[in-house]
Design an enzyme around this catalytic site. Sequence first.
Site, PDB file in Angstrom:
ATOM      1  N   CYS A  98      -0.972   2.088   9.515  1.00  0.00           N
ATOM      2  CA  CYS A  98      -2.420   2.683   9.449  1.00  0.00           C
ATOM      3  C   CYS A  98      -2.809   3.981  10.113  1.00  0.00           C
ATOM      4  O   CYS A  98      -3.396   4.793   9.522  1.00  0.00           O
ATOM      5  CB  CYS A  98      -3.498   1.582   9.147  1.00  0.00           C
ATOM      6  SG  CYS A  98      -3.195   0.764  10.787  1.00  0.00           S
ATOM      7  N   LYS A 151      -4.700 -15.386   5.123  1.00  0.00           N
ATOM      8  CA  LYS A 151      -3.678 -15.194   4.031  1.00  0.00           C
ATOM      9  C   LYS A 151      -2.792 -14.086   4.333  1.00  0.00           C
ATOM     10  O   LYS A 151      -3.341 -13.014   4.730  1.00  0.00           O
ATOM     11  CB  LYS A 151      -4.739 -14.906   2.873  1.00  0.00           C
ATOM     12  CG  LYS A 151      -3.564 -14.682   1.598  1.00  0.00           C
ATOM     13  CD  LYS A 151      -4.368 -13.588   0.567  1.00  0.00           C
ATOM     14  CE  LYS A 151      -3.422 -12.729  -0.178  1.00  0.00           C
ATOM     15  NZ  LYS A 151      -2.001 -12.450   0.247  1.00  0.00           N
ATOM     16  N   GLU A 205     -10.242  -3.044   8.660  1.00  0.00           N
ATOM     17  CA  GLU A 205      -9.587  -2.119   9.493  1.00  0.00           C
ATOM     18  C   GLU A 205      -8.576  -1.542   8.353  1.00  0.00           C
ATOM     19  O   GLU A 205      -7.863  -2.254   7.720  1.00  0.00           O
ATOM     20  CB  GLU A 205      -8.770  -2.800  10.377  1.00  0.00           C
ATOM     21  CG  GLU A 205      -8.127  -1.968  11.502  1.00  0.00           C
ATOM     22  CD  GLU A 205      -6.689  -1.372  11.149  1.00  0.00           C
ATOM     23  OE1 GLU A 205      -6.510  -0.282  10.391  1.00  0.00           O
ATOM     24  OE2 GLU A 205      -5.730  -2.188  11.221  1.00  0.00           O
ATOM     25  N   GLU A 235      -3.379   8.865   1.739  1.00  0.00           N
ATOM     26  CA  GLU A 235      -2.307   7.994   2.745  1.00  0.00           C
ATOM     27  C   GLU A 235      -1.147   7.577   1.956  1.00  0.00           C
ATOM     28  O   GLU A 235      -1.433   7.161   0.995  1.00  0.00           O
ATOM     29  CB  GLU A 235      -3.194   6.900   3.117  1.00  0.00           C
ATOM     30  CG  GLU A 235      -2.331   6.038   4.059  1.00  0.00           C
ATOM     31  CD  GLU A 235      -3.039   4.801   4.486  1.00  0.00           C
ATOM     32  OE1 GLU A 235      -3.691   4.050   3.645  1.00  0.00           O
ATOM     33  OE2 GLU A 235      -3.056   4.405   5.730  1.00  0.00           O
ATOM     34  N   SER A 249      -5.626  -1.689   2.657  1.00  0.00           N
ATOM     35  CA  SER A 249      -6.085  -0.394   1.739  1.00  0.00           C
ATOM     36  C   SER A 249      -7.622  -0.352   2.144  1.00  0.00           C
ATOM     37  O   SER A 249      -8.476  -1.135   1.831  1.00  0.00           O
ATOM     38  CB  SER A 249      -5.434  -0.253   0.676  1.00  0.00           C
ATOM     39  OG  SER A 249      -6.006  -1.406  -0.316  1.00  0.00           O
TER      40      SER A 249
HETATM   41  P1  NDP Z   1      -3.620  -4.027   0.193  1.00  0.00           P
HETATM   42  O1  NDP Z   1      -4.896  -3.795   0.651  1.00  0.00           O
HETATM   43  O2  NDP Z   1      -3.733  -4.273  -1.533  1.00  0.00           O
HETATM   44  O3  NDP Z   1      -3.348  -5.362   0.676  1.00  0.00           O
HETATM   45  C1  NDP Z   1      -3.522  -5.971   2.046  1.00  0.00           C
HETATM   46  C2  NDP Z   1      -3.925  -7.416   1.879  1.00  0.00           C
HETATM   47  O4  NDP Z   1      -5.151  -7.735   1.034  1.00  0.00           O
HETATM   48  C3  NDP Z   1      -2.844  -8.241   1.455  1.00  0.00           C
HETATM   49  O5  NDP Z   1      -2.903  -9.539   2.028  1.00  0.00           O
HETATM   50  C4  NDP Z   1      -3.368  -8.407  -0.198  1.00  0.00           C
HETATM   51  O6  NDP Z   1      -2.856  -9.505  -0.858  1.00  0.00           O
HETATM   52  C5  NDP Z   1      -4.716  -8.682  -0.062  1.00  0.00           C
HETATM   53  N1  NDP Z   1      -5.699  -8.217  -1.055  1.00  0.00           N
HETATM   54  C6  NDP Z   1      -5.091  -7.250  -2.083  1.00  0.00           C
HETATM   55  N2  NDP Z   1      -6.270  -7.265  -3.219  1.00  0.00           N
HETATM   56  C7  NDP Z   1      -7.102  -7.987  -2.738  1.00  0.00           C
HETATM   57  C8  NDP Z   1      -8.493  -8.365  -2.970  1.00  0.00           C
HETATM   58  N3  NDP Z   1      -9.150  -7.966  -4.148  1.00  0.00           N
HETATM   59  N4  NDP Z   1      -9.197  -9.406  -2.360  1.00  0.00           N
HETATM   60  C9  NDP Z   1      -8.646 -10.089  -1.211  1.00  0.00           C
HETATM   61  N5  NDP Z   1      -7.481  -9.562  -0.879  1.00  0.00           N
HETATM   62  C10 NDP Z   1      -6.814  -8.644  -1.259  1.00  0.00           C
HETATM   63  O7  NDP Z   1      -2.520  -3.145   0.478  1.00  0.00           O
HETATM   64  P2  NDP Z   1      -1.304  -2.891  -0.456  1.00  0.00           P
HETATM   65  O8  NDP Z   1      -0.001  -4.114   0.076  1.00  0.00           O
HETATM   66  O9  NDP Z   1      -1.388  -2.896  -1.983  1.00  0.00           O
HETATM   67  O10 NDP Z   1      -0.578  -1.554   0.109  1.00  0.00           O
HETATM   68  C11 NDP Z   1      -1.321  -0.672  -0.881  1.00  0.00           C
HETATM   69  C12 NDP Z   1      -1.793   0.620   0.147  1.00  0.00           C
HETATM   70  O11 NDP Z   1      -2.644   0.300   1.134  1.00  0.00           O
HETATM   71  C13 NDP Z   1      -0.653   1.097   1.092  1.00  0.00           C
HETATM   72  O12 NDP Z   1       0.068   2.020   0.245  1.00  0.00           O
HETATM   73  C14 NDP Z   1      -1.476   1.779   2.129  1.00  0.00           C
HETATM   74  O13 NDP Z   1      -1.804   3.148   1.826  1.00  0.00           O
HETATM   75  C15 NDP Z   1      -2.287   0.816   2.113  1.00  0.00           C
HETATM   76  N6  NDP Z   1      -2.356  -0.043   3.260  1.00  0.00           N
HETATM   77  C16 NDP Z   1      -3.100  -0.060   4.412  1.00  0.00           C
HETATM   78  C17 NDP Z   1      -2.859  -0.809   5.472  1.00  0.00           C
HETATM   79  C18 NDP Z   1      -3.270  -0.733   6.869  1.00  0.00           C
HETATM   80  O14 NDP Z   1      -2.984  -1.124   7.968  1.00  0.00           O
HETATM   81  N7  NDP Z   1      -4.537   0.125   7.188  1.00  0.00           N
HETATM   82  C19 NDP Z   1      -1.880  -1.817   5.522  1.00  0.00           C
HETATM   83  C20 NDP Z   1      -1.379  -2.155   4.235  1.00  0.00           C
HETATM   84  C21 NDP Z   1      -1.481  -1.192   3.191  1.00  0.00           C
HETATM   85  P3  NDP Z   1      -1.369  -9.472  -1.486  1.00  0.00           P
HETATM   86  O15 NDP Z   1      -0.347  -8.953  -0.431  1.00  0.00           O
HETATM   87  O16 NDP Z   1      -1.240 -10.789  -2.156  1.00  0.00           O
HETATM   88  O17 NDP Z   1      -1.461  -8.287  -2.525  1.00  0.00           O
END
Ligand code: NDP
Length: 812
Positions: free
Chosen positions: A300, A191, A266, A397, A245
């Site tokens: 990240c 996904k 991760e 973060e 996140s």
């Molecule tokens: P998320 O962790 O929400 O999203 C990452 C992925 O997980 C997306 O594909 C998202 O889908 C999916 N997802 C979200 N909620 C769920 C759930 N309950 N069950 C399964 N999958 C889920 O990151 P965000 O995009 O909301 O970003 C928010 C914060 O996360 C950022 O500000 C940053 O701090 C952190 N982040 C960290 C990353 C890293 O590489 N460590 C990468 C991205 C974000 P969908 O896009 O459809 O919501």
Amino acid sequence: MKVMDIFATMEYGPAPEAAAPALAWLKEHQPFGLFINNQWQKPASGHYLESISPANGQVLTRVASANSEDVNAAVAAAHNAFEPWSKTPGHVRARYLYALARHIQKHARILAVLEALDNGKTIRETRDIDIPLVARHFYYHAGWAQLMETELAGYQPVGVIGQIIPWNFPLLMLAWKIAPALAMGNTVVLKPARYTPLSALKFAEIVQEIGLPPGVVNIVTGEAGQVGETLLKHPDVQKIAFTGSTEVGRAIRRTTAGSGKKLSLELGGKSPFIVFDDADLDSVVEGVVDAIWFNQGQVCCAGSRLLVQENIADRLYQKLRARMEKLRVGDSLDKAVDIGAIVSEQQLQEITRLVEQGVAEGAQLWQPSWSCPSEGSFFPPTLFTNVSPAASIAQVEIFGPVLVAMTFRTPAEAVELANNTRYGLAASIWSENINLALDIAPKVKAGSVWINCTNLFDASSGFGGYRESGFGREGGKEGLYEYLRPAWEHAVQDTESQIVQSTFQPSFQEPALEGLIDDAEWPGDSPDLTLPAIDRTPKLFIAGKQVRPDSGYSLPVSHAGHVLGEVGEGNRKDIRNAVEAAHKASAWANGSAHNRAQILYYLAENLSVREEEFARRIVQQTGQTRAQALAEVQTSLSRLFSYAAWTDKFEGVVHRPPLRGVTLALPEAIGVLGIACPDAYPLLGFISLLAPAIAMGNTTIIVPSPRSPLSATDCYQVFETSDLPAGVVNIVTGNREQLSQVLAEHEDVDALWYFGTTEGSQRVEFASTANMKRTWVNYGRVRNWQDRVQGEGQEFLRQATQVKNIWIPYGE
Ligand code: NDP
């Protein structure tokens, strides 16, 4: 504008990358369906989502929004494809992965443009970093597919893998997930993030193009609410791999707890960028640009905390401000732009909110004098000084182009500040004194450490976090194990309770009076039954001392209706004391491996002189025959020898990534490790877990089997006479379920191994989310501890360590 005018102003002219081919491709395919079984399928709901360019807010295309019905169809496709794909010879799988790598290179231009359009990141980055790394990942893993049969003998693929990726490196994260999964014979349902599905859809087309068998790769676009839950809970999904996140990672850990699904997470970071006063400051400035303004800071492992030695801080800030003034923010397709757009309006608002909070908390903000483009989601490079280590902006973060600076005086202070975070993903260390840098690298709690460089990645060098940055590694050989299971696991279906019943039927009819030993089996050693036995109630073993349990209560230990003795009933406070003692003993990890090996040998030596006594105890607790019990003691001795042997041999590797330099992949101790022991094999189960944990430098809190704890408590004297430093092994007897729950919830316990019941395994995984500790549980399944394949070896050593990759470039 004339060339002469440009010479006069030294202004950049626009250098736009043509978007036309990518836009034409989008138009041709829109609306995009779901990629299931190598076919584009309409979403069951008929619902589509708009994909928007963050650089100008325009709609790029429409993509399918999957619901549970679609996810079920994708999992079914992956499930059907698994059997044939996992049996496809490694060489054939290698050919497919090689073809994917080649086709990614062939389509590199359109992929780079799509990624820049969809995410807002600069074309310079997608073209020169992201897409080449994607291709490299598939090449590298084509190699592992080829070598799997010989180099990973004894392992099997896991099954269908559910993969959830974020928006910050859409195609690179896809590659990190899909390449190792396919190489090891798994099939996937992936996904993409809601904001950035486009490069994954182009990748799907490449999958079709190279003729990968249908169902091996399935891509379902949509929203987390619709897709996430079904994928996480689907019984035919055997592993979840997630990047995103920490908050969502925590929710995923809870949802999958007890399901038996493998999990790698991760997550976020707040990585330190440490600058010593002898560093080359001009290089440091360019390093900072790459650390925090690369990808708009949406990385990240971004070096978001600048820790600078006090005496050079002002000089460095001055240089940084001068450089920031020259950075260019703008359209991602302009090749002369340094910083592109923030991925979405919501993300922009979140960055703005945190920056305002930083100002409100008293930190000093600095931003360049120029303004960002008014259209689209842009945020200027930002520097905060005068920041308190406890400030929100120093801890949270921000995931934007915001650098938070703090100062230190001594190397020890730098380490303390660096580790003053819940995260542990990466760190950069800058010093011209390589001795100093190499001294600091092991002290920083982070999965990747870059010396005089930053944000370097390569498929050969694993990537992943310590602490709340998650667990599991992506890349390197260590990353492959995330997609493998030991082959023997597939064969074992019994539950622990079944094996305990079946193996440990008492071998006697009438138990002897004094205990449960058939005296006929113990020639020349009959106790004098006219004397009462001398009472021996073991206490707990904490900080090298035998201490009374806080509760003041004891629990009876009995077998077949005979009370054998009592052990202390440990509680929450005893665990707290044991954790404290384990922390104080952390120097154990820094001592030489030779020294740890010596102590393990010494433990074996001291155990061996009491062989008969330990065997007798096993008989009492289990009703086994003397011969079986002696065999268990013998195997325990051999196991201590095995881990004494491994102590100075499980040492890591040196990678040669494509740069002038090396990466040292070092397995490090995890830290404070809780261990809840199985009921089967009272001594061997205990030794088989204790020995690898301490061999690798961990300090431990061990809860022995509640059914047969006396073999563990009898070890106190062995520990006391074997030079084992106080606090390395702490033993708390009592209710395993309650005590492991306390260990799971404890914020200062870094990992927990649990070998008990199915329900207990679920409880432990669920409760471990307090600090996202790494867990290793048996889901109530048995392991034959007598068997060398199941009971010892590298699986245990991997569970006892986390790999740190230290990048050391060289050359002037
Ligand atoms: P998320 O962790 O929400 O999203 C990452 C992925 O997980 C997306 O594909 C998202 O889908 C999916 N997802 C979200 N909620 C769920 C759930 N309950 N069950 C399964 N999958 C889920 O990151 P965000 O995009 O909301 O970003 C928010 C914060 O996360 C950022 O500000 C940053 O701090 C952190 N982040 C960290 C990353 C890293 O590489 N460590 C990468 C991205 C974000 P969908 O896009 O459809 O919501």
